[in-house]
Design a protein around this motif. Structure first.
Motif, PDB file in Angstrom:
ATOM      1  N   THR A 171      20.639 -11.862 -10.635  1.00  0.00           N
ATOM      2  CA  THR A 171      19.507 -10.938 -10.768  1.00  0.00           C
ATOM      3  C   THR A 171      19.944  -9.546 -10.313  1.00  0.00           C
ATOM      4  N   MET A 172      19.706  -8.547 -11.152  1.00  0.00           N
ATOM      5  CA  MET A 172      20.049  -7.172 -10.774  1.00  0.00           C
ATOM      6  C   MET A 172      18.763  -6.394 -10.513  1.00  0.00           C
ATOM      7  N   LEU A 173      18.817  -5.535  -9.518  1.00  0.00           N
ATOM      8  CA  LEU A 173      17.647  -4.714  -9.196  1.00  0.00           C
ATOM      9  C   LEU A 173      17.532  -3.571 -10.189  1.00  0.00           C
ATOM     10  N   ALA A 174      16.333  -3.371 -10.716  1.00  0.00           N
ATOM     11  CA  ALA A 174      16.100  -2.294 -11.685  1.00  0.00           C
ATOM     12  C   ALA A 174      16.001  -0.941 -10.977  1.00  0.00           C
ATOM     13  N   ASP A 175      16.417   0.106 -11.660  1.00  0.00           N
ATOM     14  CA  ASP A 175      16.264   1.483 -11.154  1.00  0.00           C
ATOM     15  C   ASP A 175      14.829   1.939 -11.320  1.00  0.00           C
ATOM     16  N   GLN A 176      14.130   2.154 -10.229  1.00  0.00           N
ATOM     17  CA  GLN A 176      12.783   2.724 -10.321  1.00  0.00           C
ATOM     18  C   GLN A 176      12.591   3.645  -9.115  1.00  0.00           C
ATOM     19  N   PRO A 177      13.034   4.903  -9.255  1.00  0.00           N
ATOM     20  CA  PRO A 177      12.963   5.828  -8.114  1.00  0.00           C
ATOM     21  C   PRO A 177      11.560   5.969  -7.528  1.00  0.00           C
ATOM     22  N   LEU A 178      10.525   5.785  -8.353  1.00  0.00           N
ATOM     23  CA  LEU A 178       9.154   5.961  -7.852  1.00  0.00           C
ATOM     24  C   LEU A 178       8.766   4.877  -6.852  1.00  0.00           C
ATOM     25  N   LEU A 179       9.445   3.746  -6.919  1.00  0.00           N
ATOM     26  CA  LEU A 179       9.092   2.631  -6.029  1.00  0.00           C
ATOM     27  C   LEU A 179      10.205   2.289  -5.046  1.00  0.00           C
TER      28      LEU A 179
ATOM     29  N   CYS B 124      22.956  -6.582  -6.536  1.00  0.00           N
ATOM     30  CA  CYS B 124      23.495  -5.317  -7.053  1.00  0.00           C
ATOM     31  C   CYS B 124      22.485  -4.672  -7.976  1.00  0.00           C
ATOM     32  N   ASP B 125      22.696  -3.400  -8.277  1.00  0.00           N
ATOM     33  CA  ASP B 125      21.906  -2.765  -9.323  1.00  0.00           C
ATOM     34  C   ASP B 125      22.641  -2.941 -10.660  1.00  0.00           C
ATOM     35  N   SER B 126      22.124  -2.338 -11.703  1.00  0.00           N
ATOM     36  CA  SER B 126      22.729  -2.539 -13.019  1.00  0.00           C
ATOM     37  C   SER B 126      23.976  -1.680 -13.223  1.00  0.00           C
ATOM     38  N   HIS B 127      24.311  -0.849 -12.228  1.00  0.00           N
ATOM     39  CA  HIS B 127      25.520  -0.026 -12.327  1.00  0.00           C
ATOM     40  C   HIS B 127      26.674  -0.628 -11.547  1.00  0.00           C
ATOM     41  N   GLY B 128      26.470  -1.829 -11.007  1.00  0.00           N
ATOM     42  CA  GLY B 128      27.541  -2.470 -10.248  1.00  0.00           C
ATOM     43  C   GLY B 128      27.658  -1.983  -8.818  1.00  0.00           C
ATOM     44  N   HIS B 129      26.583  -1.384  -8.293  1.00  0.00           N
ATOM     45  CA  HIS B 129      26.565  -1.019  -6.878  1.00  0.00           C
ATOM     46  C   HIS B 129      25.942  -2.157  -6.077  1.00  0.00           C
TER      47      HIS B 129
ATOM     48  N   PRO C  49      29.982   0.883  -4.519  1.00  0.00           N
ATOM     49  CA  PRO C  49      30.383  -0.031  -5.600  1.00  0.00           C
ATOM     50  C   PRO C  49      30.682  -1.425  -5.037  1.00  0.00           C
ATOM     51  N   LEU C  50      30.297  -2.463  -5.804  1.00  0.00           N
ATOM     52  CA  LEU C  50      30.471  -3.831  -5.335  1.00  0.00           C
ATOM     53  C   LEU C  50      31.906  -4.089  -4.884  1.00  0.00           C
ATOM     54  N   GLY C  51      32.888  -3.586  -5.646  1.00  0.00           N
ATOM     55  CA  GLY C  51      34.297  -3.799  -5.298  1.00  0.00           C
ATOM     56  C   GLY C  51      34.616  -3.301  -3.889  1.00  0.00           C
ATOM     57  N   GLU C  52      34.092  -2.128  -3.554  1.00  0.00           N
ATOM     58  CA  GLU C  52      34.307  -1.581  -2.207  1.00  0.00           C
ATOM     59  C   GLU C  52      33.666  -2.473  -1.149  1.00  0.00           C
ATOM     60  N   ALA C  53      32.458  -2.921  -1.443  1.00  0.00           N
ATOM     61  CA  ALA C  53      31.756  -3.792  -0.482  1.00  0.00           C
ATOM     62  C   ALA C  53      32.567  -5.063  -0.255  1.00  0.00           C
ATOM     63  N   LEU C  54      33.103  -5.609  -1.338  1.00  0.00           N
ATOM     64  CA  LEU C  54      33.836  -6.882  -1.207  1.00  0.00           C
ATOM     65  C   LEU C  54      35.164  -6.687  -0.477  1.00  0.00           C
ATOM     66  N   ARG C  55      35.729  -5.490  -0.545  1.00  0.00           N
ATOM     67  CA  ARG C  55      36.999  -5.220   0.158  1.00  0.00           C
ATOM     68  C   ARG C  55      36.783  -4.737   1.591  1.00  0.00           C
ATOM     69  N   ALA C  56      35.538  -4.709   2.050  1.00  0.00           N
ATOM     70  CA  ALA C  56      35.234  -4.174   3.388  1.00  0.00           C
ATOM     71  C   ALA C  56      35.939  -4.975   4.481  1.00  0.00           C
ATOM     72  N   SER C  57      36.183  -4.321   5.591  1.00  0.00           N
ATOM     73  CA  SER C  57      36.771  -5.033   6.740  1.00  0.00           C
ATOM     74  C   SER C  57      35.693  -5.776   7.525  1.00  0.00           C
TER      75      SER C  57
END
Lengths: 277, 277
Positions: free
Chosen positions: B128-136, B165-170, B218-226
């Protein structure tokens, strides 16, 4: 009159997941002379929504009986059916065995003047944009804050509805109705696989008018349409007269759909069927 | 015990807009020894949410009194406050004058073993990806079907949370907690201006640890975190042990935030403060 899980009542548990998370679905169904011409399509969408959210499906036969009871003898009303995942503990995890809550309530049919059916309504162009969420697109779930925010953008009664776009600049729908545009002579209604609610009146018109295209509709194309109109299972087919400076006259496609609406048994705006298009 | 608009009750009107449209907000607030260390931040977010949705703000003083009453004499509990736009007619248009509904209810604090605080939890990677909705984005509104769908993706108790993640892979958050990652020695938590809920525990940690960056992650950065860990106003700071094949050991940043959580007065996982990091 209102029934909750078959019992006359007007309240639900404050722990219902419909309230906690908007975890449920609804339908608003127009009854005319005791019949609900689009009942089967409403049940179809409700079942599709239950499948998508994995909520146990309500029994359509039971809902029909409860609709009769909720009507309190009226023959012309709007029925709202709400189905939620039922009670839940605190937390998003759905209960392993859900016991859905079923709310069946009758409301008056909104009064819409013949003038609006014949001449059309003006649309406010909403700044609120619908978010892309393919997992929730099309079904009529209870997470409706986008529609609430969009509808709150105007209070001028001169606007009969609002025009909503997605974040890519595609026209999608009104706040509580679907959109049709006649572009280069072809009726088009926006694809609703990323956002929007796939309306039951829209489904009926798509079945009756197979020449309609379902596709992405850039706002510019919608605004340049030769005809623009809305479909709603409560209000029927409403021509759009203006969006900002863009003006439209009702045309043959919208008129044919209005006639189809009357042929289904809905008694709206009889005037337009006797006036030339 | 539960209070609805100040009165002991466990039900709300079936016409409440909180149920009809998810038209409202909530907070879940942890009380410990009769105190709520993050109360002011919860009130701040609730007020921000009311402003965003244009719902009249509840009186924080009154909510505090009702919290005491709802506690029924307990000193350690989770309080859920729900504020909706109140009753509405059928239709999305908000009433010109809203009379909000206020629900205040106490629940037990979930039991989380010391082992999870010391060694960490495993995350399911949500489809499930979170949708972009700046108003909410950022506010804790009642439209939570995305979280429900994400949480329904797993039932294996071996997973303590899910990574969204969002739909941009963050990377954005867990289903009910915020995310921190230590990237190149710097603690980072995702920006939440397009989706996600800006958690109160996250806000507290950002204030206490100003070296934290708030930015797209970005998800890749999160996964490589220490280090990877979650923050929740109910559960505190939970290290992440694994996301799929990526494994993590609790590290000094997460441990410092756990210590800060204890210093606030929350009595969780006392074990970790006596064990070497």
């Amino acid at each position: 009159m209102m029934l909750i899980n078959g019992q006359p009542s007007d309240s639900v548990s404050a722990l219902d997941r419909g309230l906690s998370y908007g975890d449920g679905l609804f339908e608003t169904i127009r009854f005319e002379q005791g019949a609900a011409p689009l009942w089967a399509r409403h049940m179809q969408r409700l079942v599709a929504g239950c499948e998508r959210l994995r909520i146990p499906q309500p029994d359509a036969e039971l809902l029909w009986q409860e609709a009769q009871q909720a009507s309190g003898g009226q023959t012309r009303f709007v029925l709202r059916i709400t189905v939620t995942r039922g009670l839940g503990e605190r937390g998003y995890a759905p209960p392993a065995v859900a016991l859905p809550t079923r709310i069946v309530a009758a409301f008056p049919v909104p009064v819409i003047s013949n003038e609006l059916y014949t001449d059309g309504i003006r649309l406010h162009r909403c700044r609120t944009m619908l978010a892309d969420q393919p997992l929730l697109a099309g079904i009529k779930h209870l997470n409706r804050l986008e529609q609430v925010l969009a509808r709150a953008e105007w209070s001028d009664p001169g606007f009969g509805e609002g025009l909503l776009c997605d974040s890519h600049g595609h026209a999608i729908s009104a706040t509580a109705a679907n959109l049709f545009a006649v572009v280069d002579g072809v009726p088009v209604t926006p694809a609703l696989d990323r956002c929007g609610v796939a309306g039951v009146a829209r489904a009926e018109m798509l079945a009756a008018f197979p020449q309609c295209q379902v596709r992405d509709l850039p706002l510019g194309e919608a605004l340049r349409a030769s005809e623009l109109f809305l479909s709603s299972s409560v209000r029927g087919i409403l021509p759009v007269q203006a969006v900002g400076d863009n003006v439209y006259a009702p045309g043959p496609v919208g008129r044919a759909m209005q006639q189809h609406w009357l042929d289904l048994g809905f008694r709206d705006a009889l005037a337009y069927s006797t006036r030339p298009a």
